[in-house]
Write an enzyme that holds these catalytic residues in place. Structure first.
Site, short mmCIF file in Angstrom:
data_model
loop_
_atom_site.label_atom_id
_atom_site.label_comp_id
_atom_site.label_asym_id
_atom_site.label_seq_id
_atom_site.Cartn_x
_atom_site.Cartn_y
_atom_site.Cartn_z
N ILE A 119 0.82 -1.21 0.00
CA ILE A 119 0.00 0.00 0.00
C ILE A 119 0.86 1.26 0.00
O ILE A 119 1.98 1.26 0.50
CB ILE A 119 -0.99 -0.01 1.19
CG1 ILE A 119 -1.99 1.13 1.12
CG2 ILE A 119 -0.25 -0.06 2.52
CD1 ILE A 119 -3.16 1.01 2.09
N CYS A 120 0.31 2.32 -0.57
CA CYS A 120 0.84 3.68 -0.52
C CYS A 120 2.19 3.78 -1.25
O CYS A 120 2.26 3.56 -2.44
CB CYS A 120 0.92 4.15 0.93
SG CYS A 120 1.07 5.93 1.14
N HIS A 121 3.27 4.08 -0.53
CA HIS A 121 4.61 4.16 -1.12
C HIS A 121 5.31 2.80 -1.13
O HIS A 121 6.42 2.68 -1.64
CB HIS A 121 5.48 5.18 -0.37
CG HIS A 121 5.09 6.60 -0.64
ND1 HIS A 121 4.01 7.21 -0.03
CD2 HIS A 121 5.64 7.54 -1.46
CE1 HIS A 121 3.92 8.46 -0.45
NE2 HIS A 121 4.88 8.68 -1.32
N TYR A 144 0.50 5.32 -3.98
CA TYR A 144 0.28 6.73 -3.74
C TYR A 144 0.53 7.44 -5.08
O TYR A 144 1.48 7.10 -5.79
CB TYR A 144 1.24 7.24 -2.65
CG TYR A 144 0.81 8.55 -2.08
CD1 TYR A 144 -0.27 8.62 -1.21
CD2 TYR A 144 1.45 9.73 -2.44
CE1 TYR A 144 -0.70 9.82 -0.69
CE2 TYR A 144 1.04 10.94 -1.93
CZ TYR A 144 -0.05 10.99 -1.05
OH TYR A 144 -0.47 12.19 -0.54
#
Length: 178
Positions: A111-113, A132
């Protein structure tokens, strides 16, 4: 909620991990009956953050990256946090861990970075994923197809954009483990 009794899930993270991206999957999976262990570069607690700038709590670590045997786990979670993701992406043990999960076909939830680690490990080419938005170009430059969706599932790879997507991310991971 799925019954995940008997399932084992590893989370890998370092200091300045986005707290919610570690804590929410960990707690939801534990509530569903899974055994969840957090691995880092050492067994010292790691610093959680919110939105990269606000330090939150110290998060307990169960074991090191060196102690993580991918064959002993059913899934791997890689949370984000810009500093955590930038640190972990250069760690050769972390790269070896994600490569082992990718080769195994077991769920790999990032998830995200967190996809920065996948990029550094050479695992993005030809894959569909999200992250992200600020690293969308990194995903594309590594040969992946970036999608602006709350959760993208490409075979065993599960990705989401940010803490706002955690409900869909956790549900997709639980479904993959059930």
């Amino acid at each position: 909620m799925s019954d995940l009794t008997g399932k084992r899930v590893a989370i890998i993270a370092t200091d300045h991990v986005e707290e919610s991206e570690l804590v929410e999957p960990r707690d939801a999976l534990r509530a569903a009956g899974a055994e969840v262990r957090v691995h880092s570069t050492s067994t010292e607690p790691i610093q959680g953050v919110r939105s990269d700038t606000e330090q939150t709590q110290q998060l307990e670590v169960d074991a090191t990256f060196a102690d993580l045997d991918p064959a002993a786990y059913d899934a791997l979670v890689v949370p984000g946090g810009t500093v955590n993701a930038d640190t972990i992406r250069t760690d050769e043990q972390a790269q070896a861990i994600v490569r082992a999960f990718a080769a195994s076909g077991k769920p790999l939830a990032v998830i995200c970075h967190g996809p920065w680690l996948l990029i550094s490990a050479g695992l993005v080419a030809g894959r569909r994923l999200t992250s992200y938005p600020s690293i969308a170009d990194d995903v594309r430059n590594a040969g992946g197809t970036w999608l602006d969706e709350e959760v993208v599932i490409d075979e065993h790879l599960i990705t989401s954009r940010s803490p706002a997507d955690l409900p869909a991310f956790v549900t997709a991971l639980e479904d993959a483990l059930a």
